[in-house]
Design an enzyme around this catalytic site. Structure first.
Site, PDB file in Angstrom:
ATOM      1  N   CYS A 238     -36.357 -14.649 -31.336  1.00  0.00           N
ATOM      2  CA  CYS A 238     -35.046 -14.035 -31.100  1.00  0.00           C
ATOM      3  C   CYS A 238     -35.015 -13.130 -29.870  1.00  0.00           C
ATOM      4  O   CYS A 238     -34.952 -13.608 -28.738  1.00  0.00           O
ATOM      5  CB  CYS A 238     -34.598 -13.291 -32.369  1.00  0.00           C
ATOM      6  SG  CYS A 238     -32.805 -12.977 -32.437  1.00  0.00           S
TER       7      CYS A 238
ATOM      8  N   GLU B 255     -35.090 -17.434 -37.691  1.00  0.00           N
ATOM      9  CA  GLU B 255     -35.658 -16.127 -38.014  1.00  0.00           C
ATOM     10  C   GLU B 255     -35.142 -15.639 -39.370  1.00  0.00           C
ATOM     11  O   GLU B 255     -34.068 -16.032 -39.811  1.00  0.00           O
ATOM     12  CB  GLU B 255     -35.250 -15.134 -36.918  1.00  0.00           C
ATOM     13  CG  GLU B 255     -35.848 -13.747 -37.038  1.00  0.00           C
ATOM     14  CD  GLU B 255     -35.341 -12.812 -35.950  1.00  0.00           C
ATOM     15  OE1 GLU B 255     -36.009 -11.791 -35.694  1.00  0.00           O
ATOM     16  OE2 GLU B 255     -34.278 -13.085 -35.359  1.00  0.00           O
TER      17      GLU B 255
ATOM     18  N   LYS C 118     -43.565 -11.064 -33.866  1.00  0.00           N
ATOM     19  CA  LYS C 118     -42.577 -10.698 -32.855  1.00  0.00           C
ATOM     20  C   LYS C 118     -42.954  -9.386 -32.178  1.00  0.00           C
ATOM     21  O   LYS C 118     -43.228  -8.395 -32.846  1.00  0.00           O
ATOM     22  CB  LYS C 118     -41.216 -10.578 -33.536  1.00  0.00           C
ATOM     23  CG  LYS C 118     -40.042 -10.278 -32.604  1.00  0.00           C
ATOM     24  CD  LYS C 118     -38.759 -10.264 -33.415  1.00  0.00           C
ATOM     25  CE  LYS C 118     -37.533 -10.012 -32.561  1.00  0.00           C
ATOM     26  NZ  LYS C 118     -36.305  -9.989 -33.394  1.00  0.00           N
TER      27      LYS C 118
END
Length: 367
Positions: free
Chosen positions: A252, A144, A215
């Site tokens: 993440c 990321e 995300k």
């Protein structure tokens, strides 16, 4: 043109196929998950779309074969009515990672790295791509915040955002082409309506972007306020065929939400990939390892966690098999991890303990 692939050997039920189509085509929330509702949605598609079905490479049940027969008829009928829709049914299998119709083990590389001191991220990508190619990797994953350091002030971070067709992504996509590798990397994607998106991109070995994921869960915890710098995406990734099988994406903090991983598994994912910048701290390694292994075990998939190893971040990248065994483990500095993924292990795990088939969505919903 938007492209959607239905690998008829990758799904265990009609519901999984509908879930894949809902995500891939961004069908409305009220979509009824039946062929009549699908036909209504396809006739209303307002952007160029190609839907391809691949003949199954493994035996499927008579019930599923009948469903695919009816699905193909619906697709062809809708394509005749909607000029924006192209349908190719029963396409011979030429997908990456298959030879003679049989899935082949693939090597996945994990580029555990830091943001380069000189800021030349493309050169860093090249270095890891060269090393990965030398170790026989088919797919290489980066962490990321690859494109832009998250630590920058919000105003500068947002100002550095680019479109996925911009110079950064074009340069990284060209690395994929030159080294003949599929890449999964992250970009600070410009958003014309506000803060940029934290986006993971999948590019094939010809340098063509095959998919992207914004995300959806933002890390607003303690002194970290991800929502000050990025906007949340609006939905899950539609798993796509890669040399390593059907890949689903999270980024993440998404790892902490089992609903997302289950949605990806039900949509056909055999491998879950999580580019990450997991913040270091008390207990965080235990969380990271446990959650990655849990996502693998509960969905019976391979799980890949690639984490930054800059100061304040964990490193410790991991690759887990579908029964929770650790196949590769990194330390706290830059390194390339590689593991061979044999998709037959996914089928073996799901045959031994058919968790997905034993679900009771009538009691707790679809996820």
């Amino acid at each position: 043109m938007r492209e959607v692939v239905i690998d008829e050997g990758a799904y265990r039920s009609a519901d999984q196929v509908h879930a894949h189509l809902k995500g891939a085509l961004s069908l409305p929330e009220y979509y009824g998950a039946n062929l009549s509702a699908l036909a209504d949605c396809l006739e209303d598609i307002d952007q160029p779309t190609c839907i391809r079905t691949l003949d199954p490479a493994v035996p499927i049940s008579p019930e599923l074969a009948d469903f695919y027969r009816r699905l193909r008829a619906v697709l062809e009928r809708c394509a005749a009515r909607n000029p924006l829709l192209t349908v190719i049914v029963g396409e011979p299998r030429e997908e990456p990672g298959t030879r003679g119709g049989l899935a082949q083990p693939a090597v996945v590389g994990v580029a555990q790295c830091q943001h380069p001191a000189d800021g030349n991220v493309v050169a860093l990508v090249e270095r890891f791509a060269e090393r990965a190619r030398g170790r026989g990797a088919d797919l290489l994953v980066f962490p990321e915040n690859l494109m832009t350091p998250y630590e920058l002030p919000a105003e500068e971070f947002c100002a550095r955002a680019q479109a996925l067709e911009g110079p950064f992504c074009r340069a990284v996509d060209d690395v994929a082409r030159r080294f003949g590798l599929w890449l999964i990397y992250t970009a600070n994607e410009a958003n014309p309506h506000g803060r940029p998106f934290n986006t993971a991109v999948v590019t094939d070995s010809s340098g063509r972007q095959r998919g992207s994921y914004r995300k959806v869960h933002l890390f607003d915890v303690g002194r970290y306020r991800e929502s000050d710098k990025t906007a949340a995406g609006s939905g899950p990734f539609a798993p796509i065929a890669t040399p390593a099988g059907m890949v689903g994406l999270g980024v993440c903090y998404d790892l902490r939400f089992p609903e997302l991983a289950r949605t990806l598994a039900l949509a056909g994912a055999q491998v879950l990939v999580f580019p990450s910048a997991w913040v270091d701290g008390p207990g965080k390694l235990r969380h990271w390892e446990t959650l990655l292994a849990a996502r693998a075990i509960e969905n019976e998939v391979f799980t890949v966690g690639c984490c930054r190893c800059d100061h304040g971040y964990l490193g410790q990248s991991r690759i887990y098999g579908p029964t929770g065994e650790c196949l590769a483990a990194g330390g706290d500095s830059e390194e390339l991890l590689c593991a061979t993924l044999d998709l037959s292990q996914v089928e073996q795990a799901r045959h031994a303990i058919p968790v997905l088939a034993h679900r009771r969505p009538d009691l707790y919903g679809n996820s």
